[in-house]
Design a protein around this motif. Structure first.
Motif, PDB file in Angstrom:
ATOM      1  N   SER A 108      36.708  43.240  36.579  1.00 15.35           N
ATOM      2  CA  SER A 108      35.748  43.965  35.750  1.00 15.35           C
ATOM      3  C   SER A 108      35.324  45.265  36.431  1.00 15.35           C
ATOM      4  O   SER A 108      34.182  45.684  36.328  1.00 15.35           O
ATOM      5  N   ASP A 109      36.254  45.855  37.180  1.00 12.36           N
ATOM      6  CA  ASP A 109      36.005  47.165  37.806  1.00 12.36           C
ATOM      7  C   ASP A 109      34.850  47.182  38.776  1.00 12.36           C
ATOM      8  O   ASP A 109      34.189  48.197  38.944  1.00 12.36           O
ATOM      9  N   CYS A 110      34.561  46.052  39.363  1.00 13.85           N
ATOM     10  CA  CYS A 110      33.540  46.044  40.402  1.00 13.85           C
ATOM     11  C   CYS A 110      34.246  45.783  41.725  1.00 13.85           C
ATOM     12  O   CYS A 110      34.804  44.708  41.933  1.00 13.85           O
ATOM     13  N   PRO A 111      34.277  46.768  42.615  1.00 10.95           N
ATOM     14  CA  PRO A 111      35.070  46.628  43.851  1.00 10.95           C
ATOM     15  C   PRO A 111      34.435  45.686  44.874  1.00 10.95           C
ATOM     16  O   PRO A 111      35.021  45.454  45.924  1.00 10.95           O
ATOM     17  N   TRP A 112      33.268  45.166  44.596  1.00 15.11           N
ATOM     18  CA  TRP A 112      32.528  44.430  45.629  1.00 15.11           C
ATOM     19  C   TRP A 112      32.675  42.916  45.524  1.00 15.11           C
ATOM     20  O   TRP A 112      32.086  42.175  46.280  1.00 15.11           O
ATOM     21  N   VAL A 113      33.429  42.460  44.533  1.00 12.25           N
ATOM     22  CA  VAL A 113      33.559  41.013  44.347  1.00 12.25           C
ATOM     23  C   VAL A 113      34.792  40.490  45.083  1.00 12.25           C
ATOM     24  O   VAL A 113      35.883  41.023  44.928  1.00 12.25           O
ATOM     25  N   PHE A 114      34.604  39.452  45.888  1.00 10.13           N
ATOM     26  CA  PHE A 114      35.723  38.811  46.574  1.00 10.13           C
ATOM     27  C   PHE A 114      35.732  37.340  46.215  1.00 10.13           C
ATOM     28  O   PHE A 114      34.730  36.662  46.312  1.00 10.13           O
ATOM     29  N   ARG A 115      36.905  36.894  45.776  1.00  6.46           N
ATOM     30  CA  ARG A 115      36.971  35.507  45.310  1.00  6.46           C
ATOM     31  C   ARG A 115      37.659  34.655  46.357  1.00  6.46           C
ATOM     32  O   ARG A 115      38.726  34.995  46.849  1.00  6.46           O
ATOM     33  N   PHE A 116      37.035  33.533  46.664  1.00  4.31           N
ATOM     34  CA  PHE A 116      37.559  32.652  47.697  1.00  4.31           C
ATOM     35  C   PHE A 116      38.189  31.395  47.129  1.00  4.31           C
ATOM     36  O   PHE A 116      38.351  30.399  47.817  1.00  4.31           O
ATOM     37  N   ARG A 117      38.514  31.479  45.853  1.00  2.00           N
ATOM     38  CA  ARG A 117      39.290  30.403  45.241  1.00  2.00           C
ATOM     39  C   ARG A 117      40.331  31.079  44.364  1.00  2.00           C
ATOM     40  O   ARG A 117      40.131  32.198  43.912  1.00  2.00           O
ATOM     41  N   PRO A 118      41.436  30.419  44.118  1.00  2.78           N
ATOM     42  CA  PRO A 118      42.421  31.020  43.213  1.00  2.78           C
ATOM     43  C   PRO A 118      41.852  31.019  41.802  1.00  2.78           C
ATOM     44  O   PRO A 118      41.194  30.061  41.400  1.00  2.78           O
ATOM     45  N   HIS A 119      42.079  32.112  41.045  1.00  3.71           N
ATOM     46  CA  HIS A 119      41.460  32.176  39.727  1.00  3.71           C
ATOM     47  C   HIS A 119      42.214  31.351  38.692  1.00  3.71           C
ATOM     48  O   HIS A 119      43.291  30.799  38.963  1.00  3.71           O
ATOM     49  N   ASP A 120      41.635  31.278  37.498  1.00  8.48           N
ATOM     50  CA  ASP A 120      42.164  30.388  36.468  1.00  8.48           C
ATOM     51  C   ASP A 120      43.567  30.783  36.008  1.00  8.48           C
ATOM     52  O   ASP A 120      44.299  29.957  35.466  1.00  8.48           O
ATOM     53  N   GLY A 121      43.928  32.041  36.215  1.00  2.61           N
ATOM     54  CA  GLY A 121      45.284  32.445  35.871  1.00  2.61           C
ATOM     55  C   GLY A 121      46.288  31.615  36.664  1.00  2.61           C
ATOM     56  O   GLY A 121      47.315  31.164  36.139  1.00  2.61           O
TER      57      GLY A 121
END
Lengths: 398, 294, 586
Positions: free
Chosen positions: A154-167
């Motif tokens: 969503s064009d927010c450079p500050w988000v880091f995900r520590f789980r694999p996403h639903d894709g």
């Protein structure tokens, strides 16, 4: 007269509560500097503060507890090993109240503390989505365990995900269903919440991309559903030979699992991680035996996971799950990034996280892409008489 | 699965869940008739009943009949407390503050349960462990059958009690005309307390019956309560037959709506229908005056 | 409205507690965003302001008009989604979105308003619950428009001379909107419309018979409720920048309700206090973790049981103790009654009123002439009160015709009949018991129209006339019964009546009070007011009445001069011969 006195006291108590507002975040493992010095730049302090939004009240209290434990364990271990560049980590926890408003308020409260250099957000995707505008404005790295695809897109450079996403979970489920289980008619069962609807879209997308197939049934229901008769009859009628499910709530999993067998719906079922959650398994018991699920964390997944599980069980007296795993990894990743970064400015930390290469965590091996997604692999696990066993590991195409 | 079996399956579960709505609606109707109070906390009383059974049955390991009866006693006492602290202080005020107080009480019960029991759903074993049987492609869950039997039994009991016992007649007299009952020497306050106790027990029994199906959580009662309220209105407020028929109608409508239209709008069907009902035939199936007395 | 400080309603508005509250609000609005820079607090304040605006809607609906709505979150969501969609997808901008929201909410308000004409009380509550439940499900599942559970983010903020793009500026904007809304709603309370609303709340039938169009008032109340809810929602969406359906469910409607109840339903300030407390309380109590929700529930119950008027009601009463005892403004004119230019004031022709098989009235006719005190008597159950109810429009007769001043009024709504100058009292008092004597009479005075000053002058004259000047600011329910009867009379006299129907005015009065009442009615008669009097007390009848009609079993058995009628053998038999024990048909 008595009434009046009582009312007076009540009014006074309320005013007092209002006045007391503003204080009250919990800082843990803080060895020094009790007095917050807001005017000194963060990097000069001898601690590094990480904010953590934990749901301590409301409906997500259960997963919140796991998240809290995971993060605390990581901070404790890092500090015991000498901290980061000689500085101790401090975790500042705020209650997200299991609501959108509560999570945003908690985040804003954390932002008040200038010394906080990074934040760990709540797991539920909706609440994290609610925080994104504020995160964007604040410009500070925030970790998430929400798996909704859009969180990192969503064009927010500050988000880091520590789980694999639903894709990736959708890919893993679709591949396993078609390649291993030989399914040709797949029914997708999902909640009408953000998680479920997003999951359906991705399953449909990958079925089409990988096999040129379509789901035979798009079956949604509202969370907290009690009676799955309609859902079950619909699936039966569709002639499906495999169910892929995105269900967020354990009671829903338990109820569907039980009623499905009672009403004679006995086809292979691959579920989202909640199918393996302890709460759902306790409710459904035997009804979940033989059911497949995707899972991003497994105790036997790698060496680190095994060690983590042992430490976790020793400290908290129960098995960890993926909620504790991702916060644990997030703290370690942040710590590594703090070590590598030139300073503790948000931009430097962000670059340091993006620069991490093959960082071994308990969930898997982290390589962050420019969207902030660190993981891409899911385990396929099966419930073998209440033991969750890994069947295979499926890496996704980014 | 044949179309008929599908219909049968959904009708069965609709009627069974409708039975629970009817029990709750009956509780609401009784309190309404005797005190003119609409009890919005009935759903949460259901939840407390389920927790009571959970503690006695699963945690203390008592046998089912004893746990069931003990839970009824406990909830009866709770019903008395409820009327003493929520209804009684407000008995002379208009209907609005009382409604609000019962809503507040509902919020309170939910949150107390959350604090005490946490948010993990609890499992209660069904009355008969064997589950159920299949006839003609329709699965008959024994717990659903228990619900239907208990509901029917309670409605019969209700009839016998109110028509053929002195206590029941006194309670009925109080419900019909408080002033007159007072003049006849009936202890009105006590009768109202009895009504609350009885209604609370009805709600609690509803909770105990659905506990094995629904799992016990602190929020299990909120939609149940709303639907029971809707059932009450469908049947005409304060009418015993109405509560039964309204409850089953609501159960059926949502089951069939979910099966043949869309499961996500399951909760919308009964409320949508009720909306039409209220605006077109506000007096309910069994006709009751709807506008408040001017 | 003329800003004349001698204007008593204005003076009433500017009582010290209200003035202080306004001053505090203004200071907060101006100073707050300057003094407090914390994003966290600023955001909570925006949230509180948005909730406050929405809660004000309930103040009008529930507090003023007495309509219980549990669908405020629906209106809130309409405003939120309108702004969200207009700023993210349609490029209409914030103001366009807000106005769109207002229009849609107004439509929804109209719907609920018309529902309130059909059903009331707990049934109305159920209608609103139905709307709430269905609407929440639609928001959740109509993904094409609402984006489903994912919600909408990236919501814009309004332009007001400058882009209000940071939280500080938007906070100022929200507080300003709240301040304006509070002022409007506060002023509404003592306006004509506000008085009508509160009259409807206290006693709908009496309000209707005093010329208040109760249907219109209820619809307007829901309309205002919806518009404010939507406006609050617009503020919320832009304050929060992200909305999703789970913020607009039944529980949220209950929250709004709790806000006005805790703060106090009967005042605009109550809504603001309630909204602030319930927004900040969870934050203040968050150290208690789950317990805060328990405390929240407790507070609601305790406030409802011990503080029926909410916190503001308590503060208001406390402050009023320090303000001077209010004096009624000077009476500028004498009481006047309406002019009748027609000798036959009321003519009833062959009226029948059947309730199923019961013939309460069966072919009655008589006429009331100008300047008479016409008594309508008969044993219990003879149809006297039914007759009054038919004339005043509460019942539509089964057959027959009622003519008032040469104009047929059969089947007209009571408030229309009342506005023509036909006014009535009730057998069992129907006062607006929580309003002051003065306000009661003002409602009656409104019927005759004119400017606020004229309304006030007439009301003052009526109060003076019945001699209640000293208790004019007392709540009606605190007065002795005899005084309450006088309030009802004054309420009727203030509206320039042309015909006064009195339904057993002496019932429940003791001998000396009856004496006083008789004298008062004679004074009224001397002013030239025609009256139709239903009474059991024969001494009062013989003292007052100039003409008399006797009913028995719904039929007229005698008509004419009082003495003549009372000696009519049929009448004697009706009273003495067959002893009626059936109840009166009221």
């Amino acid at each position: 007269m008595k009434k009046r006195v009582f009312a007076c006291i009540l009014a006074a108590a309320m005013l007092f509560c209002l006045a007391a507002c503003g204080g009250g975040s919990t800082e843990t493992t803080s060895p020094a500097t009790d007095a917050p010095s807001t005017d000194t730049p963060a990097s000069d302090s001898d601690v590094i503060k990480i904010g953590h939004i934990v749901h301590m009240t409301g409906s997500a209290v259960e997963s919140g507890g796991y998240e809290k434990n995971g993060a605390e364990l990581a901070v404790e271990e890092i500090n015991a090993a000498g901290g980061v560049n000689g500085k101790q980590l401090v975790l500042v926890q705020e209650d997200g109240k299991s609501t959108n408003q509560g999570s945003v308020a908690a985040f804003q409260k954390l932002l008040e503390d200038d010394e906080i250099v990074a934040v760990i957000g709540p797991s539920p995707s909706t609440q994290f989505a609610a925080m994104i505008p504020t995160i964007d404005e604040a410009g500070i790295p925030v970790a998430t365990g929400g798996t909704n695809y859009s969180l990192t897109h969503s064009d927010c450079p500050w988000v880091f995900r520590f789980r694999p996403h639903d894709g990736f979970s959708a890919q893993a489920m679709v591949r396993y269903a078609v390649d291993e289980l030989g399914a040709t008619k797949i029914a997708v069962l999902h909640g009408s919440d953000s998680f479920g609807v997003g999951g359906y879209d991705l399953v449909a997308q990958y079925l089409d991309e990988l096999y040129g197939m379509e789901p035979i049934l798009d079956q949604s229901f509202n969370n907290d559903e009690k009676d799955y008769t309609a859902v079950i009859t619909n699936i039966k009628e569709s002639g499906a030979d495999c169910i892929i499910s995105y269900m967020a709530m354990s009671p829903d999993v338990g109820m569907f699992a039980t009623q499905r067998l009672q009403q004679g719906l006995d086809i292979p079922w691959i579920g989202s991680p909640s199918v393996t959650a302890v709460a759902g398994r306790e409710l459904a018991g035997e009804a979940l035996y033989g059911v497949y699920a995707v899972s991003d964390f497994h105790v036997d997944g790698n060496e680190k996971a095994t060690a983590f599980a042992a430490a976790y069980e020793e400290k908290f007296g129960r098995e960890p799950d993926f909620y504790s795993a991702w916060t644990y990894d997030a703290i370690y990743c942040f710590a590594e990034a703090f070590k590598n970064a030139a300073d503790l400015e948000p931009e430097s930390i962000r670059e340091a996280i993006l620069a991490l290469e093959d960082f071994e965590g308990v969930e898997g091996t982290y390589n962050f892409d420019e969207n902030g997604d660190g993981l891409d692999a899911y385990y396929i696990v099966v419930n073998n008489e209440n033991n969750i066993e890994v069947v295979t590991k499926i890496e996704g195409n980014r | 699965m044949s179309g008929l079996a599908i219909l049968g399956q959904n009708v069965f579960s609709g009627i069974a869940i409708g039975g629970v709505y009817a029990l709750l609606a009956l509780g609401i109707a009784l309190i309404y008739r005797s005190t003119n109070v609409t009890n919005f906390a009935q759903g949460d009383i259901t939840m407390l009943g389920a927790y009571a059974l959970y503690i006695l049955l699963e945690q203390l390991g008592l046998p089912y009949p004893i746990a069931f009866l003990l839970a009824i006693v406990v909830m009866g006492i709770f019903g008395w407390l409820f009327q003493r602290f929520v209804y009684y202080p407000l008995r002379n005020r208009s209907f609005l503050p009382v409604i609000i107080a019962t809503i507040g009480a509902g919020i309170l019960f939910q949150n107390v349960a959350l604090v005490v029991f946490g948010s993990i759903p609890r499992k209660v074993n069904p009355v008969f462990a064997s589950g159920g049987f299949t006839v003609g492609g329709v699965y008959f869950d024994l717990q659903y059958i228990v619900i239907l039997v208990v509901t029917a039994a309670l409605f019969v009991f209700q009839y016998l009690f109110f028509e053929h016992t002195s206590l029941g007649k006194k309670m009925q007299a109080t419900a019909q005309d408080k002033t007159m009952a007072q003049l006849l020497g009936i202890p009105v306050a006590l009768m109202i307390a009895f009504t609350f106790i009885y209604s609370t027990i009805l709600g609690a029994i509803g909770g105990m019956l659905v506990a094995p199906i629904y799992f016990v959580t602190n929020r299990m009662g909120s939609t149940l309560g709303l639907k029971a309220f809707a059932a009450c209105i469908c049947g005409g407020f304060g009418d015993v037959r109405g509560a039964l028929i309204g409850g089953i109608a609501i159960g059926l409508i949502e089951a069939l709506g979910a099966a043949y239209i869309a499961p996500v709008y399951k909760d919308a069907f009964p409320f949508l229908l009720l909306l039409v009902f209220l605006l077109v035939r506000p007096q309910g199936i069994f006709g009751e005056k709807v506008s408040e007395k001017a | 409205m003329k800003m004349n400080l001698n204007n008593p309603t204005l003076r009433e508005k500017f009582k010290p507690s209200a003035l202080i509250a306004i001053a505090i609000c203004l200071a907060v609005v101006v100073l707050f965003p300057i003094v407090v820079t914390s994003r966290y607090i600023v955001n909570l304040v925006i949230l509180a302001a948005a909730s406050g605006v929405a809660a004000l809607g309930l103040t009008v609906c529930l507090g003023y008009t007495g309509l219980l709505s549990m669908a405020q979150a629906v209106f809130y969501s309409i405003g939120s989604y309108a702004v969200a969609l207009c700023t993210t997808r349609m490029d209409i901008g914030w103001w366009g979105g807000m106005f769109l929201g207002l229009v849609l909410a107004a439509l929804m308000g109209l719907f609920l308003g018309f529902a309130s004409l059909k059903v009331s009380g707990r049934y109305l509550a159920m209608v609103t619950i139905c709307v709430q439940v269905v609407f929440a499900l639609v928001l959740m599942n109509w993904r094409e428009v609402t984006n489903g559970a994912d919600g909408i983010s990236g919501i814009g903020r309004p332009w007001l001379f400058t882009e209000l793009d940071d939280a500080q500026k938007f906070c100022w904007f929200s507080l300003a909107v709240l301040f304006i809304c509070v002022l409007i709603i506060w002023a509404l309370k003592t306006s004509k419309l506000g008085r009508s609303m509160r009259a409807v709340r206290e006693n709908e039938m009496a309000a209707e018979c005093l010329g208040v169009n109760t249907l219109r008032v209820k619809v307007i109340a829901f309309l205002i409720c919806g518009v404010l809810g939507s406006l609050g929602g617009s503020l919320y969406a832009s304050g929060f920048l992200y909305i999703s359906p789970d913020s607009f469910v039944y529980q949220n409607s209950v929250d709004f309700l709790s806000m006005v109840l805790v703060g106090g339903t009967d005042s605009a300030f109550g809504a603001v206090i309630g909204a602030s407390i319930l927004t900040f309380l969870p934050e203040a109590l968050c150290d208690l973790e789950s317990l805060y929700l328990v405390i929240y529930g407790c507070i609601i119950i305790v406030v409802i049981i011990f503080m029926p008027d909410g916190l503001w009601g308590y503060v208001d009463r406390f402050m009023r103790r320090f303000s001077k005892k209010k004096m009624l403004p000077e009476v500028k004119q004498a009481l006047a009654v309406g002019e009748c230019d027609c000798d036959e004031v009321l003519h009833i022709e062959n009226i029948g009123m059947h309730f199923g098989g019961l013939k309460a009235l069966d072919g009655v006719d008589y006429a009331v002439h100008k300047g008479e005190i016409h008594a309508l008597i008969g044993p219990n159950g003879s149809g006297k009160t039914t007759c009054i109810n038919v004339i005043s429009g509460i019942y539509t007769p089964t057959f027959g015709k009622v003519t008032f001043l040469g104009e047929e009024i059969t089947g007209m709504k009571p408030h229309i009949i009342a506005r023509k100058g036909l006014t009535r009292t009730f057998q069992n008092l129907r006062l607006f018991s929580k309003l002051s004597v003065y306000e009661n009479v003002l409602v009656g005075s409104q019927r005759a129209g004119g400017s606020e000053e004229e309304i006030i002058d007439r009301a003052l004259a009526a109060i003076e006339f019945v001699g209640l000047k000293d208790v004019a600011y007392e709540q009606c329910r605190s007065l002795p019964y005899g005084h309450q009867k006088l309030v009802e009379l004054a309420r009727n006299l203030a509206g320039k009546p042309k015909l006064l129907l009195l339904d057993e005015p002496a019932a429940g009065l003791n001998e000396s009070e009856k004496e006083m009442l008789g004298d008062l009615l004679i004074r009224i008669h001397k002013m030239g007011l025609t009256m139709l009097l239903v009474e059991h007390d024969m001494s009062l009848i013989s003292k007052l009445a100039t003409k008399c009609t006797v009913l028995n079993f719904g039929e007229k058995i005698a008509d004419g001069d009082v003495d003549e009628a009372l000696t009519d053998p049929q009448v004697v038999e009706a009273y003495l011969g067959t002893k009626e024990v059936s109840e009166d048909d009221a």
